[in-house]
Design a protein around this motif. Structure first.
Motif, short mmCIF file in Angstrom:
data_model
loop_
_atom_site.label_atom_id
_atom_site.label_comp_id
_atom_site.label_asym_id
_atom_site.label_seq_id
_atom_site.Cartn_x
_atom_site.Cartn_y
_atom_site.Cartn_z
N SER A 1 5.03 1.93 9.42
CA SER A 1 5.66 1.12 8.35
C SER A 1 6.91 0.43 8.85
O SER A 1 7.20 -0.71 8.46
CB SER A 1 6.01 2.00 7.13
N ASP B 1 -0.11 -2.14 4.27
CA ASP B 1 0.33 -0.80 4.65
C ASP B 1 -0.42 0.22 3.81
O ASP B 1 -0.17 0.35 2.61
CB ASP B 1 1.86 -0.69 4.45
N GLU B 2 -1.36 0.89 4.41
CA GLU B 2 -2.22 1.89 3.75
C GLU B 2 -2.87 1.34 2.48
O GLU B 2 -2.65 1.85 1.38
CB GLU B 2 -1.42 3.16 3.46
N GLN C 1 3.18 0.20 1.36
CA GLN C 1 2.51 1.51 1.28
C GLN C 1 2.59 2.03 -0.16
O GLN C 1 1.62 2.53 -0.70
CB GLN C 1 3.23 2.46 2.24
MG LIG Z 1 4.05 4.40 6.63
#
Ligand SMILES: [Mg+2]
Ligand SMILES: Nc1ncnc2c1ncn2[C@@H]1O[C@H](COP(=O)(O)OP(=O)(O)OP(=O)(O)O)[C@@H](O)[C@H]1O
Length: 256
Positions: A47, A175-176, A90
């Motif tokens: 991240s 992010d994810e 995320q």
């Molecule tokens: Mg992360």
């Protein structure tokens, strides 16, 4: 050299948070148009790397180029327009009390905030047309009138992707994107990302803990561990590496 410049080039990037070395001399190159996954255990620096590419974090050392341009000193909000970077976080960053449609329209307005001639025409109408297209593409039309806080985790992540897409990015950082999703939502999101990417003209970087998603989607992977890039390569090559397996089994963490 011929052809497009790399979508992303990171050279010698160091990023510390209060003495905690989150990125320790990270270098990587991602060709334009690639779908690239960054993997690695919790705290590896994935991240933070996205934050450095998007301009949210300024590196302590090193240089970041996006689309051939040195953006190291360009602020995040200017980077969107300068080189077309958009990021989905995320943990989704949305306005919880606003409706899904209003959230996307707000992103459209933010993206075009300084383009005065454009907005002198019919700003709100244009924003709502662009927003509706994005809602349609992300299958969010059925929930468009709901307050964002009432969304399922999967819909919330898709809303964030919609808000990133209305920026019309050349580089999309996810992010994810499937964190917290059911298996059905995950499969739908994988198809969605593939669909957006296959329209062309877009480089996608994503981080992901779900290896099925990574191996389904990514053309190339970069593996990070404790702020370092361990290796980059094609999924099949990476899958066969003992050092990568060790990181995921946790054995590498006890080592000096
Ligand atoms: Mg992360
Ligand atoms: N804003 C911050 N302030 C202080 N430390 C931070 C900050 N952001 C990240 N860190 C630290 O930097 C390191 C890398 O964190 P990062 O969030 O980039 O890892 P990650 O690979 O994304 O992990 P995860 O898979 O858990 O999301 C960690 O040690 C983390 O605690």
């Amino acid at each position: 050299m011929s052809g497009d410049p790399s979508a992303v080039e990171v050279r010698g990037v160091v990023k510390r948070f209060a003495g905690n070395l989150a990125l320790d001399d990270v270098s990587l190159v991602i060709p334009a148009g690639q779908l690239h996954a960054i993997i690695g255990p919790n705290g590896a620096g994935k991240s933070t790397l996205f934050g450095v590419i998007a301009g949210e974090h300024r590196p302590d050392r090193g240089t970041v180029w996006v689309a051939g341009r040195d953006v190291t000193r360009i602020a995040a909000h200017r980077r969107v327009r300068a080189v077309g970077v958009a990021r989905a976080f995320q943990v989704a960053r949305i306005f919880p009390e606003m409706s899904v449609r209003q959230n996307v329209a707000a992103a459209v307005i933010a993206a075009n905030g300084s383009a005065r001639q454009f907005w002198r025409v019919k700003p709100l109408r244009v924003a709502s047309v662009v927003a509706d297209e994005a809602l349609e593409r992300l299958s969010l039309v059925p929930v468009a009138g709901r307050p964002a806080r009432a969304l399922s985790q999967g819909d919330r992540k898709r809303l964030e992707i919609a808000m990133a897409l209305v920026l019309r990015p050349r580089l999309l950082l996810l992010d994810e994107p499937t964190a917290g999703m059911s298996p059905e939502e995950t499969a739908a999101t994988v198809e969605l990302i593939r669909g957006i990417w296959s329209l062309g003209g877009l480089t996608v970087m994503l981080t992901e803990h779900d290896m099925q998603v990574v191996f389904d989607l990514a053309q190339q992977l970069t593996v990070m561990d404790r702020g370092h890039v361990l290796c980059s390569g094609e999924p099949e090559t990476i899958r066969g590496r003992d050092d990568v397996r060790e990181i995921y089994l946790g054995r590498a963490h006890g080592a000096a």
